[in-house]
Enzyme design. Structure first.
Site: not given
Ligand code: DX5
Ligand code: ZN
Length: 248
Positions: A6, A33, A135, A143, A174
């Site tokens: 990401s 994102d 998700m 994070g 994700d």
């Molecule tokens: C969250 C995003 C993700 C995020 C993932 O709302 O859609 O793609 O950037 O980040 P991590 O891997 O740190 O959870």
């Molecule tokens: Zn995402």
């Protein structure tokens, strides 16, 4: 397993160099994102940033639209150079129409489900999907901590897609993906893993990619090796530019 880092966790002051460095390290996909400050409580970037990155790398652009009524912006994201557009079941009133318009634009179409949304939300859209995104956190920030029941949900999503005659549709996960849960997610049926904070903490992008790949292989049953959905997703980035294709 396909790793889709990401961009949200990259250095925003030098995104072009980051994208080129990820490609040079052998990363196949880039997860972009897009957050609108309405569907999710955060604002990130939109089509202009994606358009600026497009000539800087050949990565497959996996665009995650955390946007209310994303249907208003599909043409803009297609024109910017997206390869795959993923809409949220919770954020669009008419998902079938949106998925059809994404296909009409020559792009792949995905549906994302928040942690609280049941897989049944994808049931009657299955014939129109190229990808299903599960998700692992409520969207909005990198994070966050992985929600553990996501592993069971991924397994149920894989089984449901197979039962609906869509063994070819890959499952992406994700949010909160890290080296500690990659094996379980791969074994449960995840084909594409998005990682923000965990991947960008790696000593180098090549080391991060190798560590994620090794962790995926270390699961009890490496189902990913024989899943048609994974083959389909791997083939996408080698196919003709999405803008020259029609539908799936
Ligand atoms: C969250 C995003 C993700 C995020 C993932 O709302 O859609 O793609 O950037 O980040 P991590 O891997 O740190 O959870
Ligand atoms: Zn995402």
């Amino acid at each position: 397993m396909i790793l889709s880092p990401s961009l949200l966790s990259a250095d925003f002051s030098r995104l072009g160099e980051e994208a080129a460095a990820l490609e040079a390290a052998g990363v196949p996909w880039l997860h972009l994102d897009v957050m609108d400050g309405a569907f999710v409580p955060n604002i990130s970037f939109g089509p202009p940033v994606i358009r600026a990155l497009r000539p800087r790398c050949g990565l497959f652009f996996d665009v995650h639209l955390m946007v209310e009524e994303a249907g208003r912006y599909l043409e803009a994201f297609a024109e910017a150079g997206a390869d795959l557009l993923v809409i949220h079941a919770e954020a669009v009133r008419h998902a079938h129409r949106c998925l059809g318009r994404i296909h009409d634009l020559g792009l792949r179409a995905g549906l994302a489900l928040d942690p609280g949304t049941d897989i049944a939300a994808a049931r009657w859209l299955a014939p129109d999907l190229d990808m299903l995104l599960i998700m692992g956190v409520d969207p909005g920030f990198s994070g966050q901590s992985f929600i553990p029941q996501t592993v069971a949900k991924v397994r149920a999503a894989r089984e449901a897609l197979d039962a609906w005659g869509r063994a070819d549709v890959p499952v992406e996960v994700d949010g909160g993906v890290c080296l500690e849960n990659v094996a379980a997610l791969s074994e449960a049926g995840a084909d594409i893993l998005v990682s923000g904070s965990a991947f960008f903490r790696s000593a180098s992008y090549a080391a991060g990619l190798a560590a994620f790949a090794a962790a995926a292989r270390s699961g009890p049953s490496p189902q990913t090796q024989r899943r048609p959905g994974l083959d389909a997703a791997q083939a996408w980035r080698h196919a003709a530019p999405a803008s020259q294709q029609k539908g799936k």
